[in-house]
Enzyme design. Structure first.
Site, mmCIF file in Angstrom:
data_model
loop_
_atom_site.group_PDB
_atom_site.id
_atom_site.type_symbol
_atom_site.label_atom_id
_atom_site.label_comp_id
_atom_site.label_asym_id
_atom_site.label_seq_id
_atom_site.Cartn_x
_atom_site.Cartn_y
_atom_site.Cartn_z
ATOM 1 N N ASP A 1 -23.752 -1.384 26.475
ATOM 2 C CA ASP A 1 -22.478 -1.164 25.767
ATOM 3 C C ASP A 1 -21.791 0.107 26.260
ATOM 4 O O ASP A 1 -22.384 1.184 26.259
ATOM 5 C CB ASP A 1 -22.731 -1.043 24.261
ATOM 6 N N ASP B 1 -27.331 1.149 31.256
ATOM 7 C CA ASP B 1 -27.093 0.947 29.829
ATOM 8 C C ASP B 1 -26.102 -0.227 29.722
ATOM 9 O O ASP B 1 -25.452 -0.586 30.718
ATOM 10 C CB ASP B 1 -26.495 2.246 29.261
HETATM 11 O O1 LIG Z 1 -27.954 1.982 23.797
HETATM 12 P P1 LIG Z 1 -26.666 1.235 23.878
HETATM 13 O O2 LIG Z 1 -26.768 -0.029 24.682
HETATM 14 O O3 LIG Z 1 -25.538 2.113 24.329
HETATM 15 O O4 LIG Z 1 -26.403 0.753 22.389
HETATM 16 C C1 LIG Z 1 -25.752 1.582 21.453
HETATM 17 C C2 LIG Z 1 -25.044 0.682 20.464
HETATM 18 O O5 LIG Z 1 -24.216 -0.178 21.252
HETATM 19 C C3 LIG Z 1 -23.479 -1.170 20.542
HETATM 20 O O6 LIG Z 1 -22.489 -0.537 19.780
HETATM 21 C C4 LIG Z 1 -21.469 0.051 20.566
HETATM 22 O O7 LIG Z 1 -20.732 -0.998 21.220
HETATM 23 C C5 LIG Z 1 -20.037 -1.895 20.309
HETATM 24 C C6 LIG Z 1 -19.397 -2.993 21.135
HETATM 25 O O8 LIG Z 1 -18.539 -2.487 22.125
HETATM 26 C C7 LIG Z 1 -19.015 -1.082 19.491
HETATM 27 O O9 LIG Z 1 -18.349 -1.935 18.557
HETATM 28 C C8 LIG Z 1 -19.750 0.037 18.726
HETATM 29 O O10 LIG Z 1 -18.816 0.859 18.034
HETATM 30 C C9 LIG Z 1 -20.547 0.908 19.698
HETATM 31 O O11 LIG Z 1 -21.352 1.856 18.997
HETATM 32 C C10 LIG Z 1 -24.409 -2.010 19.716
HETATM 33 O O12 LIG Z 1 -23.654 -2.948 18.970
HETATM 34 C C11 LIG Z 1 -25.276 -1.151 18.798
HETATM 35 O O13 LIG Z 1 -26.184 -1.965 18.111
HETATM 36 C C12 LIG Z 1 -26.047 -0.149 19.651
HETATM 37 O O14 LIG Z 1 -26.798 0.689 18.801
#
Ligand SMILES: O=P(O)(O)OC[C@H]1O[C@H](O[C@H]2O[C@H](CO)[C@@H](O)[C@H](O)[C@H]2O)[C@H](O)[C@@H](O)[C@@H]1O
Length: 381
Positions: A123, A121
């Protein structure tokens, strides 16, 4: 290596498409060993069970918004501080989901004689969670580590759009946008790159809902809307908690016009995506198949992720009884993963050890082969 044309059909949407893909088999982590691995520790405990699909709850819109806000609060790290968790719960969780670093030797011996395939994964796993999603970068050290990893194992990033490593597979938009590798991977070798978009017919709808959400959330300070091609994220990390229900309300009103979209919740983010039966677990199965490991007993997939959506992939691995999932989390969570790592720096340490281990095993293998050739040459004809 074989090259195959496959037709994938989704029963619910009727999506039907031909994909050309390269199927390859690589060498295993321990090329000389053939023994069966011991079962991977698998027990897990239930901390709490939440409805992941919030949009489809059968309730009035007011009750639904309240449920969303409750879920926003419950999943928010400010409400789940490691120090606030009773140490018995913490200890029991770690017993059932031990650190993948502490268990490294057991993990590698379970993979003996099998091809490790890596799923990562993005983020919160490869890049630390930051306030601004546009600044969620991998460190240079992590980038170099992932690049090395991809040299030794077929490697896929499941979601994440900032990684520019051409030798990897990508499954963006929660696995709905699969590509790669575009160059330089021995796991592609002259074959056509894998390409599969499970929800392409939803593109205009996603675009439309993105614009509406952008418009309605303008007046909520801190709200951020991100268009991830096949899904839209509405971030509330920087929204004052007092305005969460107002935001949930606005999102709910927009979604009322889109029964074919569903809403799930990640780490301080609402994720809006098509209701098709496709998730990170399905993407994992698709990639294994396209790599030629569909019915193969000698494959050992490792999936590392921190998000609720990664649970679909952990579950697939548990059900297949192959490989295992590693949850990245500092606090106990209800999970189908077998092991845990606390944060991206631990993920990097784990990946480095895998690379080192593979390098050593290859060196041993080639040394032994040279020695055997020397012995053969020294024998009288
Ligand atoms: O499936 P993933 O790769 O885990 O994506 C889930 C979401 O990830 C991102 O958001 C998350 O990370 C951001 C940056 O660190 C943070 O600001 C946010 O609060 C987290 O939820 C991404 O920006 C989303 O679009 C994804 O849905």
């Amino acid at each position: 290596m074989t090259k195959q044309n496959v037709v994938v059909a989704d029963a619910k949407t009727g999506i039907n498409m031909a994909i050309t893909m390269a199927a390859v088999t690589g060498s295993s982590l321990f090329p000389t060993a053939a023994q069966r691995p011991p079962p991977v520790p698998g027990a897990y405990i239930t901390i709490s069970k939440k409805n992941l699909i919030l949009q489809n709850l059968d309730m009035s819109s007011g009750a639904r918004i309240n449920a969303w806000v409750d879920s926003m609060r419950a999943s928010s790290p400010t409400h789940v501080k490691a120090s606030s968790i009773p140490s018995d719960d913490q200890n029991s969780w770690i017993v059932h989901h031990p650190s993948a670093l502490d268990m490294f030797d057991q993990i590698t011996s379970a993979s003996k004689g099998k091809q490790i395939v890596m799923f990562l994964d993005y983020d919160g796993t490869l890049s630390p969670i930051v306030d601004d999603p546009d600044r969620a970068f991998m460190s240079e050290a992590m980038r170099a580590t992932v690049r090395k990893l991809a040299r030794y194992f077929p490697t896929a990033i499941v979601s994440g759009s900032f990684v520019r490593l051409a030798e990897l597979y990508y499954a963006g938009s929660h696995g709905m946008d699969i590509k790669g590798p575009s160059k330089g991977s021995k796991y592609k070798k002259g074959g056509k790159a894998v390409l599969f978009q499970a929800a392409s017919e939803f593109l205009p709808m996603i675009d439309e809902v993105y614009k509406s959400l952008l418009e309605v959330t303008k007046s909520t300070p801190g709200a951020r809307v991100e268009n991830n091609k096949f899904c839209v994220s509405v971030h509330f990390r920087c929204v004052d908690e007092k305005r969460w229900s107002e935001l949930a309300n606005k999102v709910g009103l927009v979604l009322e016009g889109y029964p074919n979209l569903r809403l799930t919740q990640g780490r301080k983010v609402f994720e809006i995506r098509p209701t098709i039966k496709w998730d990170k677990g399905k993407a994992l199965e698709f990639l294994l198949e396209s790599l030629g490991y569909a019915n193969c007993a000698d494959v050992f997939p490792i999936y590392i992720g921190d998000d609720r959506t990664d649970e679909d992939a952990f579950k697939v691995l548990r059900e297949r009884g192959q490989g295992f999932g590693i949850l990245v989390s500092k606090t106990p969570k209800d999970t189908n993963a077998s092991y845990s790592l606390q944060e991206p720096s631990e993920v990097m340490a784990f990946l480095r050890r895998l690379v080192d281990c593979k390098r050593m095993s290859l060196r041993r293998h080639f040394r032994m082969r040279r020695r055997l050739e020397e012995i053969k040459m020294s024998l009288p004809n």
